[in-house]
Design an enzyme around this catalytic site. Structure first.
Site, PDB file in Angstrom:
ATOM      1  N   PRO A  89     -11.471  36.711  54.999  1.00 52.01           N
ATOM      2  CA  PRO A  89     -11.468  36.373  56.427  1.00 52.01           C
ATOM      3  C   PRO A  89     -11.109  34.904  56.681  1.00 52.01           C
ATOM      4  CG  PRO A  89     -13.501  37.519  55.820  1.00 52.01           C
ATOM      5  CD  PRO A  89     -12.792  37.184  54.547  1.00 52.01           C
ATOM      6  N   GLU A 116     -20.379  39.248  49.828  1.00 54.51           N
ATOM      7  CA  GLU A 116     -20.070  38.106  50.707  1.00 54.51           C
ATOM      8  C   GLU A 116     -18.786  37.400  50.297  1.00 54.51           C
ATOM      9  OE1 GLU A 116     -21.778  37.557  53.606  1.00 54.51           O
ATOM     10  OE2 GLU A 116     -22.606  39.463  52.904  1.00 54.51           O
ATOM     11  N   ARG A 154       7.959  48.144  52.217  1.00 53.30           N
ATOM     12  CA  ARG A 154       8.955  48.543  53.221  1.00 53.30           C
ATOM     13  C   ARG A 154      10.166  47.618  53.259  1.00 53.30           C
ATOM     14  NH1 ARG A 154       7.633  51.686  57.122  1.00 53.30           N
ATOM     15  NH2 ARG A 154       9.009  50.580  58.556  1.00 53.30           N
ATOM     16  N   ASP A 169      17.028  47.634  60.599  1.00 61.24           N
ATOM     17  CA  ASP A 169      18.129  46.684  60.755  1.00 61.24           C
ATOM     18  C   ASP A 169      18.476  46.420  62.212  1.00 61.24           C
ATOM     19  OD1 ASP A 169      20.090  47.760  57.866  1.00 61.24           O
ATOM     20  OD2 ASP A 169      18.375  46.430  58.086  1.00 61.24           O
TER      21      ASP A 169
HETATM   22  C1  9D3 Z   1     -20.388  40.248  57.583  1.00 65.38           C
HETATM   23  C2  9D3 Z   1     -20.293  39.298  56.457  1.00 65.38           C
HETATM   24  N1  9D3 Z   1     -19.769  38.025  56.939  1.00 65.38           N
HETATM   25  C3  9D3 Z   1     -20.869  37.075  57.064  1.00 65.38           C
HETATM   26  C4  9D3 Z   1     -20.743  36.262  58.292  1.00 65.38           C
HETATM   27  C5  9D3 Z   1     -18.771  37.456  56.044  1.00 65.38           C
HETATM   28  C6  9D3 Z   1     -17.818  38.436  55.460  1.00 65.38           C
HETATM   29  C7  9D3 Z   1     -17.756  38.608  54.092  1.00 65.38           C
HETATM   30  C8  9D3 Z   1     -16.879  39.507  53.541  1.00 65.38           C
HETATM   31  C9  9D3 Z   1     -16.963  39.181  56.251  1.00 65.38           C
HETATM   32  C10 9D3 Z   1     -16.084  40.094  55.690  1.00 65.38           C
HETATM   33  C11 9D3 Z   1     -16.037  40.261  54.336  1.00 65.38           C
HETATM   34  C12 9D3 Z   1     -15.084  41.227  53.737  1.00 65.38           C
HETATM   35  N2  9D3 Z   1     -13.733  41.045  54.264  1.00 65.38           N
HETATM   36  C13 9D3 Z   1     -12.678  40.952  53.479  1.00 65.38           C
HETATM   37  O1  9D3 Z   1     -12.791  41.036  52.280  1.00 65.38           O
HETATM   38  C14 9D3 Z   1     -11.371  40.681  54.070  1.00 65.38           C
HETATM   39  C15 9D3 Z   1     -10.967  40.541  55.435  1.00 65.38           C
HETATM   40  C16 9D3 Z   1     -11.675  40.668  56.678  1.00 65.38           C
HETATM   41  O2  9D3 Z   1     -12.879  40.968  56.753  1.00 65.38           O
HETATM   42  N3  9D3 Z   1     -10.977  40.428  57.825  1.00 65.38           N
HETATM   43  C17 9D3 Z   1      -9.655  40.118  57.842  1.00 65.38           C
HETATM   44  N4  9D3 Z   1      -8.956  40.023  56.728  1.00 65.38           N
HETATM   45  C18 9D3 Z   1      -9.605  40.240  55.548  1.00 65.38           C
HETATM   46  S1  9D3 Z   1      -8.897  40.132  54.040  1.00 65.38           S
HETATM   47  C19 9D3 Z   1     -10.297  40.481  53.234  1.00 65.38           C
END
Ligand code: 9D3
Length: 247
Positions: A89, A116, A154, A169
């Site tokens: 994230p 996490e 793709r 294209d």
């Molecule tokens: C709810 C847990 N959060 C604490 C505030 C942090 C958190 C940790 C791990 C939120 C999401 C994740 C898992 N997400 C991903 O591995 C992830 C992700 C995403 O959640 N949103 C957008 N792109 C991606 S790429 C990997």
């Protein structure tokens, strides 16, 4: 191109990628995909891949060593030019431009976190980039890895059928798509636009371009602000806007 995914759920990635465009691209040898499970690189009785966060707090963190050792094997399976991307994230939001650039790589190693996330030293020492698929929360990196693999596949020569690639294209890139219709001509009293039945392909092309720029203006004005329209597209957008303002 070769994709390697580090994941605690290898079957989730491999099975999903076996369908559709990504499945066919693998059969054709256009892409190779392998998944590597950090759990296979543990040495303790319980095959421990996670541990409690220093400083306390909720949740668990993926340990450095199993990730590092899995990554080493993923690197050995490919070229020494691999790019390593941690999906999180906190990453840079992916765009079509970023994925187009990545489609030129020989090997892309995607790290899918769970819990996490991963020990920050793995990000710092072992990863080249950090990518996000958007500002919403999903439960782990596997679905993000699949999004990246699908979108890049793709773009690779030969991955799409002829019909798809002709469409890709087309001149409307950076714009939303025009509307599509198929039989029957009437559904619940709603007719297919006459122009699409006219057989006049110049008129049809103009109508589609007008719909593409018009719908982008209506639904995603942010996309239009970044884009330079051709003189023809400008003219068709003005017609579209005039027609909306009359109605
Ligand atoms: C709810 C847990 N959060 C604490 C505030 C942090 C958190 C940790 C791990 C939120 C999401 C994740 C898992 N997400 C991903 O591995 C992830 C992700 C995403 O959640 N949103 C957008 N792109 C991606 S790429 C990997």
């Amino acid at each position: 191109m070769r994709f390697d995914v580090l994941t605690l759920f290898p079957e989730m990635v491999v099975s999903a990628a076996s369908y559709g465009i990504t499945g066919r691209a693998q059969e054709r040898g256009i892409v190779e995909l392998s998944a590597w499970n950090p759990r296979d690189y543990t040495h303790d009785k319980h095959r421990t891949v996670d541990d409690r966060p220093y400083g306390g707090g909720p949740g668990m963190v993926m340990k450095y060593q199993p990730l590092h050792d899995a990554l080493n094997d993923a690197r050995l399976a490919g070229s020494d030019s691999a790019k390593v991307v941690y999906l999180s994230p906190q990453g840079k939001p992916i765009t079509q431009a970023l994925l187009t650039e990545a489609s030129g790589l020989q090997q892309l190693i995607l790290v899918a976190g769970r819990y996490e996330g991963v020990d920050e030293r793995f990000v710092e020492l072992d990863c080249d980039e950090e990518w996000s698929i958007g500002d919403y929360v999903i439960s782990g990196g596997e679905l993000a890895a699949l999004v990246v693999i699908d979108a890049i596949t793709r773009l690779l020569p030969g991955a799409l059928g002829d019909e798809d690639s002709a469409q890709q294209d087309s001149h409307v890139d950076g714009l939303l798509d025009y509307p599509h219709f198929t039989r029957p001509e009437q559904v619940e009293g709603v007719a297919v636009p006459d122009v699409l039945l006219s057989g006049n392909h110049a008129d049809i092309d103009r109508w589609r371009t007008k719909q593409a720029v018009g719908r982008t203006w209506q639904k995603r004005p942010d996309l239009l602000e970044k884009k330079v329209l051709t003189a023809e597209q400008e003219k068709l957008l003005k017609e579209f806007v005039n027609q909306v303002e009359l109605n």
